[in-house]
Scaffold this active site. Structure first.
Site, short mmCIF file in Angstrom:
data_model
loop_
_atom_site.label_atom_id
_atom_site.label_comp_id
_atom_site.label_asym_id
_atom_site.label_seq_id
_atom_site.Cartn_x
_atom_site.Cartn_y
_atom_site.Cartn_z
N GLU A 2 -10.10 32.77 5.22
CA GLU A 2 -10.24 31.92 4.04
C GLU A 2 -10.05 32.72 2.76
O GLU A 2 -9.41 32.25 1.80
CB GLU A 2 -11.61 31.24 4.07
CG GLU A 2 -11.71 30.21 5.18
CD GLU A 2 -13.10 29.65 5.38
OE1 GLU A 2 -13.23 28.64 6.11
OE2 GLU A 2 -14.06 30.22 4.84
N GLY A 62 -32.01 30.46 3.76
CA GLY A 62 -30.66 30.09 4.13
C GLY A 62 -30.66 28.78 4.91
O GLY A 62 -31.59 27.96 4.80
N PHE A 63 -29.65 28.56 5.72
CA PHE A 63 -29.56 27.32 6.49
C PHE A 63 -30.79 27.12 7.37
O PHE A 63 -31.36 26.03 7.44
CB PHE A 63 -28.31 27.33 7.36
CG PHE A 63 -27.02 27.18 6.59
CD1 PHE A 63 -26.73 25.99 5.93
CD2 PHE A 63 -26.11 28.21 6.50
CE1 PHE A 63 -25.56 25.83 5.21
CE2 PHE A 63 -24.94 28.08 5.79
CZ PHE A 63 -24.65 26.88 5.14
N ALA A 106 -23.47 28.39 10.75
CA ALA A 106 -24.43 27.49 10.10
C ALA A 106 -25.14 26.58 11.10
O ALA A 106 -26.37 26.42 11.04
CB ALA A 106 -23.72 26.65 9.04
N GLY A 133 -36.89 33.59 4.32
CA GLY A 133 -35.45 33.39 4.21
C GLY A 133 -35.12 31.94 3.89
O GLY A 133 -35.57 31.03 4.61
#
Length: 419
Positions: free
Chosen positions: A175, A20-21, A318, A18
């Site tokens: 958002e 991601g972050f 995150a 992975g």
């Protein structure tokens, strides 16, 4: 094709699943460690997910918030990247099986493979709703929204009224709804003078009585008020009973027409994880010990959205992912030196959400709360700085400047190849 994707250097072999972050944080932390690292991801690029809603509403190009993973791995002498999907984990033999059939051996495994949308068994949601958790899905939402506007403006037969229903009142839903409302308020009168803006509606449906549950009540109320001022139709305390191709059925029996239904209610581990033989908890999250090692697996770590510590799971944001990725990598270094692991301690750095131009809410430790323009500047600065490269930062700043400074004059949006 070789069955071993890492060189036989004699160094411990670490596989990070992975990008991601959490995954990128782990690779960075291992940059000067005496180990070989293989980073696996199904995509050849990293996506900065917090700004995907801007892609979905035509404010940013997909390339503005993506970065090549091969370029990322090239920064580190002992790291490699391979585009692959993990289909199996053999903890007894310390091997990972890939979708190509190749099996790769490891000494340490760090799982940060992210999550997928949770539809909670609601009929039609998975088939008819759209998510914005990936680059391809954000592009699909953008093209569907803009294509629908064109069809309605031209009076095409069968066109669904330009109504977007956003399901979920968390940061992603707020958002997205705020950006869509600004697109309707600022862009439609110029770009579609033949279309009555009152026909274009943005509806946000949230099962709870408030938006942004993790925030302080004053910030929740402020966000709801700011969305209503932008013309968003808030349906709080309302659940979704069914999602149809062109409508959403609510718990009170109302059937809302919907050209696009955006699903932003929550996430869960993907079904593939259940076949890896690892202990799972609510939402399919892999259960880990205090040091982030998977329960019963001394050589396997799980961090980020896919992991949970007992009855005290960290928020799927995150910062927990970044800090967890760094911690797992540090423990790998300790284990490689024959040292015991240390428990993970999460440091809360706060949460934030933007509502629209010059408007956001920020909550920091120590009861620090901001809203309005100052909060929006903080949100914007942090998100731009968090991007992967200077090219990403410059492109994002340029496109956001066009969106926020010139929309009332140009109504310009980024488009692709709509269906």
């Amino acid at each position: 094709m070789s069955t071993d994707e890492l060189p036989r250097s004699g160094r411990p072999r670490v596989i990070v699943v992975g990008a991601g972050f959490a995954g990128l944080a782990a690779v960075r932390e291992l940059r000067d460690a005496d180990v070989d690292v293989l980073l696996l991801d199904r995509d050849p690029f990293n996506t900065f997910q917090p700004l995907l809603y801007q892609v979905a509403t035509g404010g940013l190009n997909p390339g503005d918030i993506t970065y090549s993973l091969r370029a990322f791995a090239a920064r580190f002498p002992h790291a490699r990247f391979r585009r692959a999907t993990v289909t199996g984990v053999d903890t007894a033999q310390r091997r990972v099986r890939l979708d190509s059939g190749v099996e790769v051996g490891y000494d340490y495994l760090i799982l940060c493979c992210g999550v997928v949308a949770n539809y909670f068994g609601i009929p039609g949601a998975e088939e008819n709703a759209w998510t914005i958790y990936s680059r391809r899905s954000a592009i699909a939402v953008r093209d569907r929204v803009l294509s629908n506007l064109e069809s309605v403006a031209q009076g095409r037969e069968g066109a669904v009224e330009p109504v977007v229903v956003v399901v979920g009142g968390g940061a992603t839903g707020v958002e997205m709804a705020g950006a869509l409302a600004e697109l309707r308020n600022s862009g439609l009168p110029l770009a579609y003078p033949e279309l009555d803006p009152r026909r274009a509606r943005v509806v946000l449906v949230e099962m709870a009585d408030t938006l942004l549950a993790p925030f302080h009540p004053t910030l929740r109320s402020y966000a709801a008020r700011a969305l209503r001022e932008r013309g968003v139709d808030l349906r709080l305390g309302t659940a979704v009973r069914q999602v149809r191709p062109d409508s959403v059925v609510l718990s009170d029996g109302e059937c809302l027409p919907s050209a696009v239904t955006v699903w932003a209610t929550g996430v869960r581990a993907c079904d593939q994880v259940a076949m890896w033989g690892l202990r799972q908890g609510p939402g399919g999250r892999i259960q880990v010990e205090a040091d982030m090692r998977v329960v019963g697996q001394p050589d396997v770590f799980a961090v980020g959205d896919v992991a949970a510590r007992g009855d005290d799971p960290l928020p799927q944001l995150a910062q927990p992912a970044i800090q967890g990725g760094r911690h797992a990598a540090r423990q790998v270094r300790r284990l490689a030196r024959g040292e015991p692991t240390e428990p993970f301690s999460y440091r809360d750095k706060g949460i934030m959400a933007t509502i629209g131009r010059s408007d956001a809410v920020v909550q920091l430790p120590g009861r620090v709360r901001m809203r309005g323009f100052v909060a929006w500047v903080a949100w914007l600065g942090l998100h731009v700085l968090a991007l992967m490269s200077n090219r990403n930062r410059l492109a994002t700043m340029a496109n956001l400047a066009v969106r926020y400074l010139t929309w009332k004059r140009t109504a310009n949006v980024i488009v692709g190849d709509p269906p």
